[in-house]
Write a protein that holds these residues in place. Structure first.
Motif, PDB file in Angstrom:
ATOM      1  N   UNK A   1     -23.838 -26.440   0.523  1.00  0.00           N
ATOM      2  CA  UNK A   1     -24.438 -27.572  -0.193  1.00  0.00           C
ATOM      3  C   UNK A   1     -25.959 -27.611  -0.048  1.00  0.00           C
ATOM      4  N   UNK A   2     -26.526 -26.681   0.701  1.00  0.00           N
ATOM      5  CA  UNK A   2     -27.963 -26.690   0.961  1.00  0.00           C
ATOM      6  C   UNK A   2     -28.673 -25.738   0.003  1.00  0.00           C
ATOM      7  N   UNK A   3     -29.719 -26.226  -0.618  1.00  0.00           N
ATOM      8  CA  UNK A   3     -30.515 -25.389  -1.529  1.00  0.00           C
ATOM      9  C   UNK A   3     -31.773 -24.875  -0.862  1.00  0.00           C
ATOM     10  N   UNK A   4     -32.199 -25.543   0.183  1.00  0.00           N
ATOM     11  CA  UNK A   4     -33.372 -25.071   0.923  1.00  0.00           C
ATOM     12  C   UNK A   4     -33.240 -25.564   2.354  1.00  0.00           C
ATOM     13  N   UNK A   5     -34.239 -25.262   3.164  1.00  0.00           N
ATOM     14  CA  UNK A   5     -34.199 -25.670   4.565  1.00  0.00           C
ATOM     15  C   UNK A   5     -33.848 -24.508   5.475  1.00  0.00           C
ATOM     16  N   UNK A   6     -33.636 -24.841   6.742  1.00  0.00           N
ATOM     17  CA  UNK A   6     -33.367 -23.847   7.778  1.00  0.00           C
ATOM     18  C   UNK A   6     -31.909 -23.999   8.223  1.00  0.00           C
ATOM     19  N   UNK A   7     -31.119 -22.964   8.030  1.00  0.00           N
ATOM     20  CA  UNK A   7     -29.696 -23.081   8.350  1.00  0.00           C
ATOM     21  C   UNK A   7     -29.136 -21.751   8.857  1.00  0.00           C
ATOM     22  N   UNK A   8     -28.080 -21.870   9.649  1.00  0.00           N
ATOM     23  CA  UNK A   8     -27.325 -20.728  10.151  1.00  0.00           C
ATOM     24  C   UNK A   8     -25.844 -21.091  10.069  1.00  0.00           C
ATOM     25  N   UNK A   9     -25.028 -20.121   9.695  1.00  0.00           N
ATOM     26  CA  UNK A   9     -23.579 -20.309   9.663  1.00  0.00           C
ATOM     27  C   UNK A   9     -22.937 -19.172  10.448  1.00  0.00           C
ATOM     28  N   UNK A  10     -22.166 -19.534  11.482  1.00  0.00           N
ATOM     29  CA  UNK A  10     -21.545 -18.534  12.338  1.00  0.00           C
ATOM     30  C   UNK A  10     -20.074 -18.364  11.984  1.00  0.00           C
ATOM     31  N   UNK A  11     -19.611 -17.116  12.086  1.00  0.00           N
ATOM     32  CA  UNK A  11     -18.202 -16.815  11.915  1.00  0.00           C
ATOM     33  C   UNK A  11     -17.775 -15.763  12.913  1.00  0.00           C
ATOM     34  N   UNK A  12     -16.478 -15.535  13.003  1.00  0.00           N
ATOM     35  CA  UNK A  12     -15.946 -14.572  13.960  1.00  0.00           C
ATOM     36  C   UNK A  12     -14.648 -13.978  13.447  1.00  0.00           C
ATOM     37  N   UNK A  13     -14.330 -12.787  13.939  1.00  0.00           N
ATOM     38  CA  UNK A  13     -13.040 -12.159  13.639  1.00  0.00           C
ATOM     39  C   UNK A  13     -12.112 -12.216  14.853  1.00  0.00           C
ATOM     40  N   UNK A  14     -12.504 -12.988  15.852  1.00  0.00           N
ATOM     41  CA  UNK A  14     -11.694 -13.085  17.069  1.00  0.00           C
ATOM     42  C   UNK A  14     -10.415 -13.883  16.849  1.00  0.00           C
ATOM     43  N   UNK A  15     -10.400 -14.793  15.879  1.00  0.00           N
ATOM     44  CA  UNK A  15      -9.219 -15.617  15.653  1.00  0.00           C
ATOM     45  C   UNK A  15      -8.282 -15.013  14.611  1.00  0.00           C
ATOM     46  N   UNK A  16      -8.794 -14.145  13.761  1.00  0.00           N
ATOM     47  CA  UNK A  16      -7.965 -13.545  12.712  1.00  0.00           C
ATOM     48  C   UNK A  16      -7.764 -12.052  12.902  1.00  0.00           C
ATOM     49  N   UNK A  17      -8.547 -11.440  13.777  1.00  0.00           N
ATOM     50  CA  UNK A  17      -8.445  -9.999  14.003  1.00  0.00           C
ATOM     51  C   UNK A  17      -8.103  -9.694  15.446  1.00  0.00           C
ATOM     52  N   UNK A  18      -8.989  -8.962  16.107  1.00  0.00           N
ATOM     53  CA  UNK A  18      -8.755  -8.524  17.484  1.00  0.00           C
ATOM     54  C   UNK A  18      -9.928  -9.009  18.338  1.00  0.00           C
ATOM     55  N   UNK A  19      -9.723 -10.041  19.170  1.00  0.00           N
ATOM     56  CA  UNK A  19     -10.845 -10.628  19.909  1.00  0.00           C
ATOM     57  C   UNK A  19     -11.517  -9.660  20.872  1.00  0.00           C
ATOM     58  N   UNK A  20     -10.776  -8.676  21.380  1.00  0.00           N
ATOM     59  CA  UNK A  20     -11.363  -7.735  22.318  1.00  0.00           C
ATOM     60  C   UNK A  20     -12.463  -6.873  21.724  1.00  0.00           C
ATOM     61  N   UNK A  21     -12.528  -6.781  20.398  1.00  0.00           N
ATOM     62  CA  UNK A  21     -13.594  -6.016  19.745  1.00  0.00           C
ATOM     63  C   UNK A  21     -14.918  -6.774  19.756  1.00  0.00           C
ATOM     64  N   UNK A  22     -14.853  -8.109  19.929  1.00  0.00           N
ATOM     65  CA  UNK A  22     -16.049  -8.957  20.026  1.00  0.00           C
ATOM     66  C   UNK A  22     -16.970  -8.819  18.822  1.00  0.00           C
ATOM     67  N   UNK A  23     -16.434  -9.004  17.618  1.00  0.00           N
ATOM     68  CA  UNK A  23     -17.242  -8.933  16.404  1.00  0.00           C
ATOM     69  C   UNK A  23     -17.320 -10.309  15.754  1.00  0.00           C
ATOM     70  N   UNK A  24     -18.532 -10.826  15.669  1.00  0.00           N
ATOM     71  CA  UNK A  24     -18.817 -12.072  14.972  1.00  0.00           C
ATOM     72  C   UNK A  24     -20.024 -11.869  14.076  1.00  0.00           C
ATOM     73  N   UNK A  25     -20.506 -12.951  13.484  1.00  0.00           N
ATOM     74  CA  UNK A  25     -21.678 -12.818  12.608  1.00  0.00           C
ATOM     75  C   UNK A  25     -22.402 -14.149  12.484  1.00  0.00           C
ATOM     76  N   UNK A  26     -23.670 -14.045  12.131  1.00  0.00           N
ATOM     77  CA  UNK A  26     -24.474 -15.200  11.746  1.00  0.00           C
ATOM     78  C   UNK A  26     -25.064 -14.898  10.376  1.00  0.00           C
ATOM     79  N   UNK A  27     -24.836 -15.815   9.448  1.00  0.00           N
ATOM     80  CA  UNK A  27     -25.525 -15.782   8.158  1.00  0.00           C
ATOM     81  C   UNK A  27     -26.627 -16.835   8.242  1.00  0.00           C
TER      82      UNK A  27
END
Length: 393
Positions: free
Chosen positions: A210-236
């Motif tokens: 919903x944001x058109x401007x400003x400073x924002x970060x959105x974090x996600x992870x594959x630990x809950x849907x994939x394999x948590x031991x791989x430790x792969x997440x992301x920040x957009x």
């Protein structure tokens, strides 16, 4: 000898319990551990030899492209160049803390909130400003007043199946909170680890969409849907923040696990992935329902709760004042673990009257047995307290 920051270093009760709760005889409602039997197979037979070498800090191009496509589909304005692969979503919290927080920096967050975020932000000296949660999310007017009064340097929210409460913000609250964030230009960190674990219809449009401007970060992870031991997440992140996050990551670990990135990119792009998500939702929905039924049988006179529409947790509010840590000690003696609610408040009160119960790690029979034991422990403490009160009178 140490930096002054070490004085703010705290341990995590969840991590301390982890070794104990991994014992097969312990029924654990404590952590957010995915069920091993629900994880996909890990096949590395076609792993390219190039994955053995160092890689780019930002992450593997194929995975960044797939994540950008996914996030764009949610309505977030995102290009692959705005995706940073992290070592789990916990690293995203660490990078955000390093970017925004000094000693005394005001940080606004929900009450209750994610324990590891509180732990990480406290290490860097955050001064916490809490926003109480309702069944619909935070109160937008309270957020507006807080920003006007304290001007936080960072706003940390988990609007979709919040940890620990399970709350999913309503559409109206999402819209108003996003508007306030946009108007105030307070940097937003939106944590979104439970989005795909949805068991009934709910508004899951990200605030960042919903944001058109400003400073924002959105974090996600594959630990809950994939394999948590791989430790792969992301920040957009918005273009205004992304370069700083990359430099901070360069100083931290150079880059995340390339083998895990390769596997995740392949898995996300496979026809198996949508089918896996449907199976995962059905699997956890069954365990959620088993816990809801067990709570109704054993806790009806002891507590109140809402059945979460997604995620991995029930937030149980006790009707009577009990010492949660004493309850935990007694429950552990009987091989049952849970998380006391006090741990999830940045500015804890002596008694929150709550406990977080995870339903993903135990099967239906163990959920039933564990809840029965936990209810007995609570009743025993209440009875003991009643006897003491009678003697004192």
């Amino acid at each position: 000898m140490f930096s002054e920051r070490v004085e703010r270093l705290t341990s995590s009760l969840i991590r301390e319990l982890l070794a104990l709760t991994q014992q097969p005889e312990v029924i654990s409602f404590a952590g957010g551990l995915p069920a091993a039997e629900a994880m996909p197979a890990l096949n590395l037979a076609e792993l390219p030899a190039a994955m053995r070498q160092y890689g780019p800090t930002e992450g593997e191009p194929e995975l960044r492209e797939r994540i950008a496509e996914h996030v764009s589909g949610l309505g977030v304005r995102c290009q692959p160049e705005q995706v940073l692969i992290t070592s789990g979503s916990q690293q995203g919290l660490d990078l955000a803390a390093k970017l925004f927080i000094d000693k005394g920096t005001p940080v606004a967050l929900e009450a209750p909130s994610y324990l590891a975020a509180i732990q990480g932000f406290r290490l860097f000296g955050a001064r916490f400003l809490e926003l109480p949660l309702t069944a619909q999310g935070i109160d937008p007017e309270e957020l507006r007043r807080l920003i006007a009064r304290d001007r936080p340097a960072l706003l940390y929210l988990i609007p979709t199946f919040q940890n620990p409460s399970g709350v999913c913000y309503s559409e109206a609250v999402r819209a108003e909170v996003a508007q306030i964030v946009e108007e105030s230009e307070v940097p937003l960190l939106e944590d979104d680890p439970y989005r795909e674990l949805v068991y009934q219809p709910a508004d899951r449009v990200p605030l960042c969409a919903r944001l058109e401007h400003g400073h924002w970060m959105m974090m996600g992870t594959f630990s809950k849907t994939g394999i948590p031991g791989l430790r792969i997440g992301y920040v957009v992140a918005s273009e205004s923040l992304f370069p700083y996050l990359v430099r901070l990551k360069q100083c931290t670990d150079l880059h995340s696990n390339r083998i895990g990135q390769w596997w995740n990119a392949r898995f996300l792009g496979s026809p198996e992935y949508p089918a896996h998500l449907e199976r995962l939702r059905a699997f956890y929905r069954e365990r959620r329902d088993a816990m809801a039924e067990g709570l109704e049988r054993h806790f009806r006179d002891l507590a109140e709760w809402n059945v979460p529409g997604g995620g991995l947790f029930f937030w149980v509010r006790l009707k009577h004042n009990c010492d949660a840590h004493a309850l935990l000690a007694k429950a552990l003696e009987r091989k049952v673990a849970f998380m006391p609610g006090e741990a999830f408040y940045a500015n804890p009160t002596p008694w929150s009257g709550c406990m977080r119960l995870n339903f993903s790690h135990a099967g239906a029979e163990r959920i039933e047995r564990g809840l029965a034991i936990l209810a007995e422990v609570i009743r025993e403490q209440l009875a003991a307290r009643s006897r003491v009160t009678s003697v004192e009178m």
